[in-house]
Design a protein around this motif. Structure first.
Motif, PDB file in Angstrom:
ATOM      1  N   GLY A   1       0.825  -1.208   0.000  1.00 46.17           N
ATOM      2  CA  GLY A   1       0.000   0.000   0.000  1.00 46.17           C
ATOM      3  C   GLY A   1       0.852   1.249   0.000  1.00 46.17           C
ATOM      4  O   GLY A   1       2.076   1.174  -0.104  1.00 46.17           O
ATOM      5  N   PRO A   2       0.225   2.411   0.110  1.00 47.46           N
ATOM      6  CA  PRO A   2       0.991   3.660   0.167  1.00 47.46           C
ATOM      7  C   PRO A   2       1.851   3.699   1.431  1.00 47.46           C
ATOM      8  O   PRO A   2       1.495   3.052   2.429  1.00 47.46           O
ATOM      9  CB  PRO A   2      -0.091   4.755   0.202  1.00 47.46           C
ATOM     10  N   PRO A   3       2.963   4.438   1.399  1.00 49.16           N
ATOM     11  CA  PRO A   3       3.884   4.428   2.544  1.00 49.16           C
ATOM     12  C   PRO A   3       3.214   4.850   3.845  1.00 49.16           C
ATOM     13  O   PRO A   3       3.553   4.314   4.905  1.00 49.16           O
ATOM     14  CB  PRO A   3       4.966   5.431   2.139  1.00 49.16           C
ATOM     15  N   GLU A   4       2.257   5.808   3.771  1.00 58.02           N
ATOM     16  CA  GLU A   4       1.604   6.257   5.011  1.00 58.02           C
ATOM     17  C   GLU A   4       0.931   5.080   5.692  1.00 58.02           C
ATOM     18  O   GLU A   4       0.955   4.955   6.919  1.00 58.02           O
ATOM     19  CB  GLU A   4       0.549   7.334   4.717  1.00 58.02           C
ATOM     20  N   GLN A   5       0.336   4.209   4.868  1.00 58.19           N
ATOM     21  CA  GLN A   5      -0.354   3.064   5.457  1.00 58.19           C
ATOM     22  C   GLN A   5       0.629   2.018   5.982  1.00 58.19           C
ATOM     23  O   GLN A   5       0.649   1.701   7.172  1.00 58.19           O
ATOM     24  CB  GLN A   5      -1.275   2.422   4.423  1.00 58.19           C
ATOM     25  N   VAL A   6       1.498   1.508   5.082  1.00 54.22           N
ATOM     26  CA  VAL A   6       2.336   0.365   5.466  1.00 54.22           C
ATOM     27  C   VAL A   6       3.342   0.748   6.551  1.00 54.22           C
ATOM     28  O   VAL A   6       3.565   0.002   7.501  1.00 54.22           O
ATOM     29  CB  VAL A   6       3.061  -0.219   4.237  1.00 54.22           C
ATOM     30  N   LEU A   7       3.919   1.970   6.430  1.00 54.45           N
ATOM     31  CA  LEU A   7       4.906   2.373   7.434  1.00 54.45           C
ATOM     32  C   LEU A   7       4.253   3.055   8.627  1.00 54.45           C
ATOM     33  O   LEU A   7       4.743   2.967   9.750  1.00 54.45           O
ATOM     34  CB  LEU A   7       5.943   3.308   6.809  1.00 54.45           C
ATOM     35  N   GLY A   8       3.141   3.739   8.365  1.00 54.51           N
ATOM     36  CA  GLY A   8       2.502   4.524   9.421  1.00 54.51           C
ATOM     37  C   GLY A   8       1.501   3.742  10.248  1.00 54.51           C
ATOM     38  O   GLY A   8       1.624   3.666  11.467  1.00 54.51           O
ATOM     39  N   SER A   9       0.516   3.182   9.600  1.00 58.17           N
ATOM     40  CA  SER A   9      -0.482   2.412  10.354  1.00 58.17           C
ATOM     41  C   SER A   9      -0.811   1.113   9.624  1.00 58.17           C
ATOM     42  O   SER A   9      -1.831   1.001   8.951  1.00 58.17           O
ATOM     43  CB  SER A   9      -1.752   3.235  10.555  1.00 58.17           C
TER      44      SER A   9
END
Lengths: 280, 221
Positions: free
Chosen positions: A255-263
């Motif tokens: 997924g987008p970095p915000e999703q995979v790395l963030g939440s």
């Protein structure tokens, strides 16, 4: 040694951010289509277990995951360096790699392969050639480019990466960071349509990591499609338009970095991210 | 007992002539032996066992037997086996060339093996055709890496060439022995002969050492 630092880094994350939204699936033909990839070493070690990925043109995919999860193997397969047991890969709509029946060699289209460039974790410059000759060997021998034209292109590329003073030097007179920048320039000499970066900074001293990452960020600004394997989460966050968490030979989260790395949505991803950020 | 080294000067020309013969034979056997060694070194990593196995057998036999036995075999036995006389120079060159071929093949084989997998990966990633890989990437590095050991193989051969005196070749050793027998001055003559060998071999071994560290530094990148 440091007189040759690369051109300034992008000013803010936003410049990349504006290009982040990858074309929605279906609007453009995928650049890379990996289907059901299986790969093992010997009878007992299965590294890739049915991995499938579609990559759109212009995407910058960062692959993260635990060691032995198949990240580097995936990149090596994409570069056509490995035999595969099952599955297929199409590149720019053309068949590229196809598994053959048991015991037969994998079919790899070498003409398609020439459109892909790769930089490795270990230094792979040719030590007996100076930097300029490292850069022009493939264009002259593979594409039959005239030596003068190739040399001019090579000098321009080295200047862009802040390495013009090193054109006549031999690889052993370069720092690790400079070697990796040259390796990137060497791959770019062939005008690749996709660049693969396999942990290109993990063999470097910490103070040399930034100069290499900046060069890759420069390429990102020019919309070079790339697949990057890295353990550097800061870099992953800054460069990725998409992050794939790969473990146990399959894609766990994508997924987008915000999703995979963030939440992250998956438990395994969350554990991994927490552990990695905790260490840093 | 007194030593009179001046006596050796009387035989200066003869000794120089012997040295010239030694150097010529060394160069011939170095050139032929290295070419042979290169081919055998490649053959040892061939895929086909029909190439690999004979190459290995040859190397093991010549590395596993004394050079003087090899020399005598070609000088005394080969004529009996093939039924024709062989001049001692031919037997000598055959024996030393085969010996040199066996030891240098190991040098070449090791240097070819020392090219890392990463170098081959880089070639593939750059799309270099096989012939280009071999000619522009693998061989230059392998030869550069082999050079110091090859040079020390040459120094060994230069010294081993003294064995040719045993089959009557008029090399430095042979002439030295003759002078020493005729003058009954073995200490003076053989000492000078030894010094002549040393004067040539020693600087070469120094060159090898210096050259080696430079090559290794360059190829370590």
């Amino acid at each position: 040694m440091t007189q040759s630092s690369p051109a300034p880094l992008l000013q803010s994350d936003d410049r990349l951010g504006t290009q982040r939204g990858a074309p929605a699936a279906g609007t453009a033909a995928p650049l890379v289509q990996v289907r059901n990839l299986h790969k093992g070493y010997g009878p007992n070690i299965r590294v890739l277990k049915g991995l499938s990925i579609d990559m759109q043109p212009g995407e910058r995919v960062v692959v993260i995951g635990p060691s032995g999860g198949g990240k580097s193997t995936l990149l090596r397969v994409l570069m056509g360096l490995e035999q595969i047991d099952e599955g297929s890969i199409r590149f720019a709509g053309k068949p590229y790699i196809e598994a053959s029946p048991a015991g037969r060699r994998t079919t790899i289209d070498t003409v398609v392969r020439r459109q892909i460039g790769m930089v490795f974790q270990h230094y792979t410059l040719f030590p007996h050639l100076n930097i300029l000759n490292n850069l022009i060997l493939a264009p002259c021998k593979v594409h039959g480019e005239n030596k003068a034209t190739a040399t001019a292109r090579a000098r321009a590329l080295l200047a862009r990466f802040g390495l013009e003073a090193k054109a006549e030097a031999y690889p052993n007179h370069l720092s690790g960071g400079q070697k990796q920048r040259v390796a990137i320039a060497r791959a770019l000499m062939l005008d690749p349509k996709l660049m693969l970066f396999d942990e290109v900074t993990s063999a470097l001293d910490p103070e040399l990591v930034a100069e290499v990452e900046q060069v890759i960020l420069q390429l990102a600004q020019q919309d070079m499609p790339m697949v990057i394997v890295t353990h550097d989460m800061w870099f992953a966050k800054n460069i990725a338009s998409r992050v794939i968490f790969c473990a146990g030979g399959v894609v766990v989260e994508d997924g987008p970095p915000e999703q995979v790395l963030g939440s992250p949505r998956e438990e395994r991803t969350r554990e991994f991210i927490e552990r990695v950020f905790h260490i840093r | 007992m007194t030593f009179d080294f001046a006596i050796v000067l009387r035989f200066k020309e003869a000794l120089l002539l012997g040295l010239w013969t030694t150097l010529q034979l060394t160069v011939i056997c170095v050139v032929l032996g290295s070419l042979l060694g290169f081919l055998v070194g490649m053959a040892r990593s061939a895929n086909s066992p029909f190439v690999r196995v004979p190459a290995r057998a040859y190397v093991e036999v010549f590395r596993g037997t004394p050079v003087i036995v090899q020399l005598f075999w070609f000088f005394f036995c080969l004529p009996l086996v093939i039924g024709t006389e062989i001049p001692n120079i031919v037997a000598g060159i055959i024996a030393l060339t085969l010996y040199m071929g066996a030891i240098t093949s190991e040098t070449f084989r090791a240097s070819l093996k020392s090219i890392s997998r990463e170098q081959y990966d880089a070639c593939t990633a750059l799309g270099l055709p096989h012939a280009t890989q071999v000619v522009h990437v693998v061989l230059p590095q392998a030869l550069l890496r082999a050079a110091p050991t090859l040079l020390s193989n040459c120094v060994s051969l230069f010294k081993e060439s003294a064995l040719l005196s045993a089959v009557g070749m008029a090399d430095l050793m042979f002439i030295g022995q003759n002078i020493s027998n005729n003058t009954a001055r073995p200490v003076e003559v053989l000492t000078v002969v030894a010094l002549i060998y040393f004067a040539i071999a020693f600087p070469l071994t120094r060159v090898v050492t210096r050259f080696e560290s430079r090559v290794l530094a360059k190829l370590s990148a």
